[in-house]
Enzyme design. Structure first.
Site, mmCIF file in Angstrom:
data_model
loop_
_atom_site.group_PDB
_atom_site.id
_atom_site.type_symbol
_atom_site.label_atom_id
_atom_site.label_comp_id
_atom_site.label_asym_id
_atom_site.label_seq_id
_atom_site.Cartn_x
_atom_site.Cartn_y
_atom_site.Cartn_z
ATOM 1 N N ASP A 199 -0.634 73.270 1.448
ATOM 2 C CA ASP A 199 -0.833 74.709 1.638
ATOM 3 C C ASP A 199 -2.114 74.944 2.436
ATOM 4 O O ASP A 199 -3.196 75.106 1.874
ATOM 5 C CB ASP A 199 -0.838 75.485 0.316
ATOM 6 N N HIS A 331 4.269 78.687 -11.660
ATOM 7 C CA HIS A 331 4.998 77.527 -11.115
ATOM 8 C C HIS A 331 5.299 76.476 -12.188
ATOM 9 O O HIS A 331 5.431 75.298 -11.885
ATOM 10 C CB HIS A 331 4.195 76.850 -9.981
ATOM 11 N N HIS A 358 -0.756 73.591 -5.478
ATOM 12 C CA HIS A 358 0.280 74.584 -5.764
ATOM 13 C C HIS A 358 -0.102 75.603 -6.823
ATOM 14 O O HIS A 358 0.058 76.803 -6.608
ATOM 15 C CB HIS A 358 1.585 73.863 -6.136
ATOM 16 N N HIS A 360 -2.784 77.687 -8.647
ATOM 17 C CA HIS A 360 -4.110 78.075 -8.167
ATOM 18 C C HIS A 360 -5.150 78.099 -9.277
ATOM 19 O O HIS A 360 -5.706 79.144 -9.643
ATOM 20 C CB HIS A 360 -4.029 79.431 -7.456
#
Ligand code: NAG
Ligand code: NAG
Ligand code: NAG
Ligand code: NAG
Ligand code: NAG
Ligand code: FE2
Length: 467
Positions: A199, A331, A358, A360
């Site tokens: 990311d 997630h 992924h 945070h």
């Protein structure tokens, strides 16, 4: 997805509640043995810095977005990548050894792409080969008054007791918080190469996946990426799959812009590969490519793990984007099917640490595995396992989507430390048995480690670390 401001309010409210709950639990002594840090970052809106925050360098057609990565399997090559905005020339990089006069020219391969109504500049990739180990080099790009000079140091020759220090960042983006994380890392002189867990730019969070955000991100991180290799992992924000825009080639911007030496590890895709660097063997996996039995990634990893020679590279590190063990509501279990597929191999081959992004926030697990499950036996809980990796989730780079602070309560026993703050980590490999892992939250001065852990090598010193 919640709107940003609403999310901000919720973050504040939930943080307060969580804080008092924790105080209460601490007082009553009912806390699980892992630590949920009561420290929470001040909730701030996370918006991307304006497009002109990191302007192009001065000079006509000046090379920009310069980044380097390892160019072969053992660290004697470097891939130099850059963008010239207006014309393809000059298309070479000049490099020389520090304190020597002889200069060498390496030509670049040029690519460019269109995304909806965006057209990229000329994207150059040049692989400088046959460098000396442990040596400082200068390199120059561009011409005339738009010439730019940078430098890098090659790693020491691969070997079992070669100390080496990696930085670790995930889910960076380009907000004020991203800048804090990044600058915090840059201010630490220890980091020699970056393990980036996916990311990058978050361009896809903008209308039409505004690809100018890939350019601004490249300029934002240049002050590190031009000087030390960043080992890239692809995350979901690299997919850029948008059939509504007519964009149906997954990873199009990412793959044009970021090259990795995948062929050197017999991989057939830049999305999964390995490199050796100093005393570490680094395996990069793709959470967003097929990994089921018979797929290319599955077949590659099956052959790859037995190749690792711990007498040469004691430290076996796996990078991937979507975590296999994480106790955050955000997630939750997205990495589960990949875990089920690959975890037995990682335990069998005694991987030291798995780094993911992924989610945070920051989390570190104990050494656990969950490989006994066979549909009918009911064995579905992680158990303590000395052969298992420690799982680190470090998706707390500070991107536009904000912090993930919905931790599952009570803290599951496999979770050793978790905290909803932005930050980065440093992994200092000392020798074949010891490595020091430290996590640095943005609010502290760089030398402060909010969480730290001596890692004992699983092959050479498989003793239990205290949690
Ligand atoms: C792309 O389309 C958007 C929306 O129509 C527009 O705002 C933008 O200016 C266009 N960009 C280019 C480079 O044409
Ligand atoms: C840089 O070089 C270009 C082309 O040679 C020239 O047009 C421009 O004026 C120069 N800029 C500066 C700041 O010297
Ligand atoms: C980024 O961080 C650096 C170092 O703290 C600071 O000097 C700079 O102003 C920051 N830039 C932005 C746009 O926040
Ligand atoms: C699953 O585990 C149970 C209990 O250990 C065992 O009896 C059974 O044979 C296993 N099934 C398979 C398919 O291995
Ligand atoms: C490895 O490094 C650790 C930590 O610095 C140290 O305590 C240990 O003695 C070293 N081992 C050897 C064999 O030098
Ligand atoms: Fe992600």
């Amino acid at each position: 997805m919640l709107s940003k401001s609403k999310l901000g309010d919720m973050v504040a409210a939930v943080n307060l509640v969580a804080f008092f709950l924790l105080l209460l639990l601490n007082i009553t002594g009912a806390r699980s043995c892992g630590v949920t840090s009561p420290f929470v970052r001040k909730p701030q809106p996370s918006v991307d810095l304006s497009l002109d925050t990191f302007p192009p360098p001065p000079g006509y057609n000046a090379p920009e977005q310069v980044h380097i990565t390892q160019g072969d399997h053992d660290g004697r090559s470097v891939i130099v990548s850059w963008v010239t905005p207006l014309e393809p020339h000059p298309k070479f990089v000049t490099h020389w050894e520090a304190n020597r006069k002889t200069k060498h020219k390496t030509h670049s391969m040029i690519t460019s792409y269109k995304y909806y109504n965006y057209s990229s500049g000329y994207i150059h990739h040049a692989t400088i080969k046959r460098l000396k180990y442990d040596t400082k080099y200068f390199y120059e790009l561009g011409a005339g008054n738009a010439t730019r000079r940078f430098s890098f140091s090659t790693p020491p020759k691969v070997g079992p007791d070669v100390p080496y220090t990696f930085g670790i960042i995930g889910d960076l983006g380009q907000t004020v918080d991203s800048n804090k994380t990044f600058e915090h890392y840059v201010s630490n002189s220890k980091g020699q190469a970056m393990l980036f867990v996916g990311d990058l730019s978050y361009a896809d969070d903008h209308l039409l996946h505004d690809n100018r955000r890939w350019d601004t991100w490249g300029r934002f991180v240049e002050k590190s990426t031009a000087y030390q290799p960043w080992i890239w992992t692809a995350g979901n924000h690299e997919i850029d799959f948008a059939p509504e825009l007519g964009e149906t080639v997954p990873f199009k911007p990412y793959l044009h812009r970021y090259q990795v030496p995948y062929k050197a590890s017999q991989s057939t895709s830049p999305l999964w590969y390995s490199v050796k660097r100093a005393s570490a063997y680094i395996i990069v996996l793709s959470s967003y490519s097929a990994y089921g039995k018979y797929t290319p990634q599955y077949e590659w990893l099956k052959k790859e793990l037995p190749k690792v020679n711990r007498a040469e590279t004691p430290w076996l590190i796996v990078l991937l984007h979507s975590p296999w063990y994480n106790t955050n509501g955000y997630h939750y279990m997205e990495g589960e099917s990949m875990r089920v597929t690959f975890e037995p191999w990682l335990v069998e081959h005694k991987v030291d640490v798995v780094l993911a992004g992924h989610v945070h926030s920051y989390e570190r697990t104990k050494r656990v595995s969950n490989v006994k499950y066979n549909i009918t036996n009911g064995l579905s809980s992680p158990v303590k396992d000395h052969s298992a990796p420690i799982y680190i989730t470090i998706g707390d780079g500070g991107n536009i989507e904000g912090i993930a602070n919905r931790f599952i309560e009570p803290q599951p026993s496999y979770s050793a430390y978790r905290e909803a703050s932005f930050g980065h980590a440093i992994l200092e490999i000392k020798n074949r048995t010891h490595a020091l892992f430290t996590w640095h939250r943005n609010q502290d001065n760089e030398p402060v480690a909010a969480d730290s852990k001596w890692l004992f090598n699983r092959h050479w010193y498989p003793e239990e670390e205290d949690s």
